[in-house]
Scaffold this motif. Structure first.
Motif, PDB file in Angstrom:
ATOM      1  N   LYS A   1     -12.333  13.386  13.534  1.00  0.00           N
ATOM      2  CA  LYS A   1     -11.687  14.196  12.493  1.00  0.00           C
ATOM      3  C   LYS A   1     -10.905  13.344  11.486  1.00  0.00           C
ATOM      4  O   LYS A   1     -10.176  13.890  10.654  1.00  0.00           O
ATOM      5  N   PHE A   2     -11.065  12.044  11.563  1.00  0.00           N
ATOM      6  CA  PHE A   2     -10.325  11.155  10.673  1.00  0.00           C
ATOM      7  C   PHE A   2     -10.991  11.103   9.303  1.00  0.00           C
ATOM      8  O   PHE A   2     -12.186  10.841   9.191  1.00  0.00           O
ATOM      9  N   LEU A   3     -10.211  11.372   8.273  1.00  0.00           N
ATOM     10  CA  LEU A   3     -10.726  11.338   6.897  1.00  0.00           C
ATOM     11  C   LEU A   3     -10.122  10.163   6.143  1.00  0.00           C
ATOM     12  O   LEU A   3      -8.949   9.830   6.324  1.00  0.00           O
TER      13      LEU A   3
ATOM     14  N   LEU B   1      -0.719  20.895  11.990  1.00  0.00           N
ATOM     15  CA  LEU B   1      -0.386  19.484  12.182  1.00  0.00           C
ATOM     16  C   LEU B   1      -1.373  18.596  11.437  1.00  0.00           C
ATOM     17  O   LEU B   1      -0.989  17.554  10.880  1.00  0.00           O
ATOM     18  N   ASP B   2      -2.633  18.995  11.407  1.00  0.00           N
ATOM     19  CA  ASP B   2      -3.627  18.242  10.642  1.00  0.00           C
ATOM     20  C   ASP B   2      -3.369  18.368   9.149  1.00  0.00           C
ATOM     21  O   ASP B   2      -3.582  17.417   8.391  1.00  0.00           O
ATOM     22  N   LEU B   3      -2.921  19.533   8.725  1.00  0.00           N
ATOM     23  CA  LEU B   3      -2.592  19.726   7.310  1.00  0.00           C
ATOM     24  C   LEU B   3      -1.513  18.733   6.885  1.00  0.00           C
ATOM     25  O   LEU B   3      -1.664  18.028   5.875  1.00  0.00           O
ATOM     26  N   TYR B   4      -0.428  18.680   7.642  1.00  0.00           N
ATOM     27  CA  TYR B   4       0.656  17.750   7.290  1.00  0.00           C
ATOM     28  C   TYR B   4       0.164  16.303   7.353  1.00  0.00           C
ATOM     29  O   TYR B   4       0.503  15.481   6.496  1.00  0.00           O
ATOM     30  N   TYR B   5      -0.636  15.986   8.364  1.00  0.00           N
ATOM     31  CA  TYR B   5      -1.132  14.612   8.515  1.00  0.00           C
ATOM     32  C   TYR B   5      -2.026  14.227   7.342  1.00  0.00           C
ATOM     33  O   TYR B   5      -1.880  13.134   6.757  1.00  0.00           O
ATOM     34  N   GLU B   6      -2.948  15.101   6.991  1.00  0.00           N
ATOM     35  CA  GLU B   6      -3.886  14.772   5.920  1.00  0.00           C
ATOM     36  C   GLU B   6      -3.217  14.722   4.549  1.00  0.00           C
ATOM     37  O   GLU B   6      -3.697  14.031   3.648  1.00  0.00           O
ATOM     38  N   LEU B   7      -2.112  15.431   4.397  1.00  0.00           N
ATOM     39  CA  LEU B   7      -1.363  15.348   3.141  1.00  0.00           C
ATOM     40  C   LEU B   7      -0.453  14.125   3.102  1.00  0.00           C
ATOM     41  O   LEU B   7       0.213  13.878   2.087  1.00  0.00           O
ATOM     42  N   GLY B   8      -0.430  13.373   4.193  1.00  0.00           N
ATOM     43  CA  GLY B   8       0.463  12.214   4.246  1.00  0.00           C
ATOM     44  C   GLY B   8       1.914  12.594   4.424  1.00  0.00           C
ATOM     45  O   GLY B   8       2.825  11.821   4.096  1.00  0.00           O
TER      46      GLY B   8
ATOM     47  N   SER C   1      -5.240  29.856  20.914  1.00  0.00           N
ATOM     48  CA  SER C   1      -4.625  28.544  21.112  1.00  0.00           C
ATOM     49  C   SER C   1      -4.657  27.734  19.831  1.00  0.00           C
ATOM     50  O   SER C   1      -5.721  27.541  19.242  1.00  0.00           O
ATOM     51  N   GLY C   2      -3.496  27.268  19.427  1.00  0.00           N
ATOM     52  CA  GLY C   2      -3.403  26.429  18.240  1.00  0.00           C
ATOM     53  C   GLY C   2      -2.505  25.244  18.499  1.00  0.00           C
ATOM     54  O   GLY C   2      -2.422  24.730  19.623  1.00  0.00           O
ATOM     55  N   ALA C   3      -1.794  24.803  17.483  1.00  0.00           N
ATOM     56  CA  ALA C   3      -0.958  23.607  17.595  1.00  0.00           C
ATOM     57  C   ALA C   3       0.101  23.747  18.672  1.00  0.00           C
ATOM     58  O   ALA C   3       0.453  22.775  19.345  1.00  0.00           O
ATOM     59  N   GLU C   4       0.606  24.975  18.858  1.00  0.00           N
ATOM     60  CA  GLU C   4       1.654  25.170  19.876  1.00  0.00           C
ATOM     61  C   GLU C   4       1.143  24.848  21.272  1.00  0.00           C
ATOM     62  O   GLU C   4       1.880  24.328  22.123  1.00  0.00           O
ATOM     63  N   HIS C   5      -0.138  25.145  21.541  1.00  0.00           N
ATOM     64  CA  HIS C   5      -0.714  24.813  22.840  1.00  0.00           C
ATOM     65  C   HIS C   5      -0.966  23.312  22.969  1.00  0.00           C
ATOM     66  O   HIS C   5      -0.851  22.755  24.073  1.00  0.00           O
TER      67      HIS C   5
END
Length: 420
Positions: free
Chosen positions: A329-331, A404-411, A244-248
């Motif tokens: 998980k907020f950085l 999704l976290d990758l895209y979010y953390e990269l802005g 299970s990953g982002a798709e789930h």
């Protein structure tokens, strides 16, 4: 593992009774089904149990409206089981299995599942996907002691249920890619033995997609085996990460919003199928995207993040539960800049791993389409804006590192939404 007996073969319904006695002795049984699954295999299941001198009672949910796995349906099954010292035999697939799994766990009893469709990977997993107070959760519970599936019944399942299972199976490509990403970041290391349990059967199923599309018994059995293997992997890990990953997570948002088509809830596998293609697109985009401009890119503050979450989730209780997860998980500040540099440093290796792990987008799309999986949000009664909304919510609801976290953390989350 909790599951001690797994029998998947042609004619397996005739062995329900003998397998039940092997696992539970002559304890009385409670058969739980719905109107559809009872027609698919109820007579043969009851006859096999009775021929093995197992006393059987039955409870049948109506075929329509379809049973829904929530706290109310679980309480009903719990009450039925509590009345007498019976072992549950659930005849069905995802929803019925989740209800019985959780109710049996609450009573500290093992149970048996007789599968009627290769529609989900949750048959053999720990945990049950249940809506509690409108918030989709995976509640703790034991896996079935016995799993039995007759490949003739599986291949005769409605085409949509076979397609649903195929979609859930193909999701292991993107779930695996999310695990690779988490491993490269040092967030959650890959266990090779568990990885192989999921990824090797996955590739066999993908290679057989044309035969599955034609509902050939052996190939459909292979699909069920692969789905079961995912559940076994989750048992070993005590975690759904292998499957299970982002798709789930995208699917979970739609499940929380009760996505329906023609008055019927859209199946888990169909929502996951659309999510899988969306995530595949986001990963492949990383292979050609210039993300170097993210260094120094402004990030929303926690106050802005909190406001976004409260605006997204209308239910205050759901919003509060989500805020706890999102905060964990907020950085920000140096931690965020360190993460961005780490992501940029691993990008070349990540691109190589994407090419090795994920099928080409259009090839995966064609395979899904051949097996009658939805490939566009419109096919599950959603718009492209609905998909973007689900992707937005998906990034908020679990403390599991994904693309999704990758895209979010990269802005670059707004860009991710444009790429869908």
């Amino acid at each position: 593992m909790d599951t001690k007996i797994s029998l998947v073969e042609r004619g397996a319904l005739q062995k329900v009774g003998s397998v039940f006695v092997e696992a539970f002795g002559h304890t009385p049984a409670l058969l739980i089904a719905d109107g559809n699954t009872l027609r698919a295999g109820g007579f043969e299941t009851v006859r096999s149990l009775e021929m093995a001198n197992v006393e059987v009672q039955q409870y049948c949910f109506p075929a329509l409206p379809q049973p829904y796995a929530d706290e109310h349906s679980i309480a009903l099954v719990h009450q039925l089981l509590q009345q007498e010292n019976r072992i549950a035999v659930v005849l069905g697939s995802g929803t019925l299995n989740d209800m019985v799994k959780r109710a049996s766990y609450e009573l500290d009893r093992p149970y048996m599942v007789v599968a009627t469709a290769p529609s989900v990977d949750g048959y053999t997993s720990y945990g049950a996907a249940v809506s509690v107070g409108g918030f989709k959760q995976t509640l703790p519970c034991s896996a079935p002691l016995v799993v039995l599936a007759d490949t003739d019944v599986l291949s005769d399942a409605p085409p949509a249920m076979i397609a649903s299972g195929f979609g859930d199976c193909m999701a292991k490509y993107t779930a695996g890619m999310d695990w690779i990403l988490a491993d490269l970041l040092g967030v959650q290391p890959i266990r090779t033995d568990v990885w192989d349990m999921v990824q090797i059967p996955l590739r066999k199923v993908y290679a057989q997609h044309q035969r599955i599309a034609h509902r050939e018994s052996q190939a459909v059995g292979l699909l069920f085996d692969a789905l079961s293997a995912s559940g076994f992997a989750m048992q070993v890990m005590h975690d759904s990460r292998p499957a299970s990953g982002a798709e789930h997570l995208i699917s979970h948002i739609w499940e929380m919003e009760h996505l329906e088509k023609d008055g019927v809830p859209v199946s888990h596998g169909f929502k996951v199928a659309v999510g899988t293609l969306a995530v595949t697109r986001l990963y492949h985009a990383l292979c050609s995207l210039d993300v170097s401009a993210c260094v120094g890119r402004p990030m929303e503050s926690w106050e802005e993040r909190e406001a976004s979450i409260r605006a997204f989730f209308a239910d205050p209780l759901v919003a509060e539960q989500t805020l706890v997860i999102a905060k964990s998980k907020f950085l920000e500040g140096k931690a965020l800049e360190d993460r961005r540099r780490a992501l940029l440093a691993l990008l070349p290796e990540l691109q190589d791993r994407i090419a090795a792990q994920l099928p080409a987008y259009h090839q995966l799309e064609e395979a899904m389409q051949l097996v009658h999986c939805p490939i566009r949000p419109q096919e599950v009664n959603a718009t492209m804006e609905d998909l973007k909304r689900a992707v937005t919510g998906a990034q908020m609801i679990r403390n599991r590192y994904t693309v999704l976290d990758l895209y979010y953390e990269l802005g670059l989350f707004d860009l991710a939404l444009q790429l869908l």
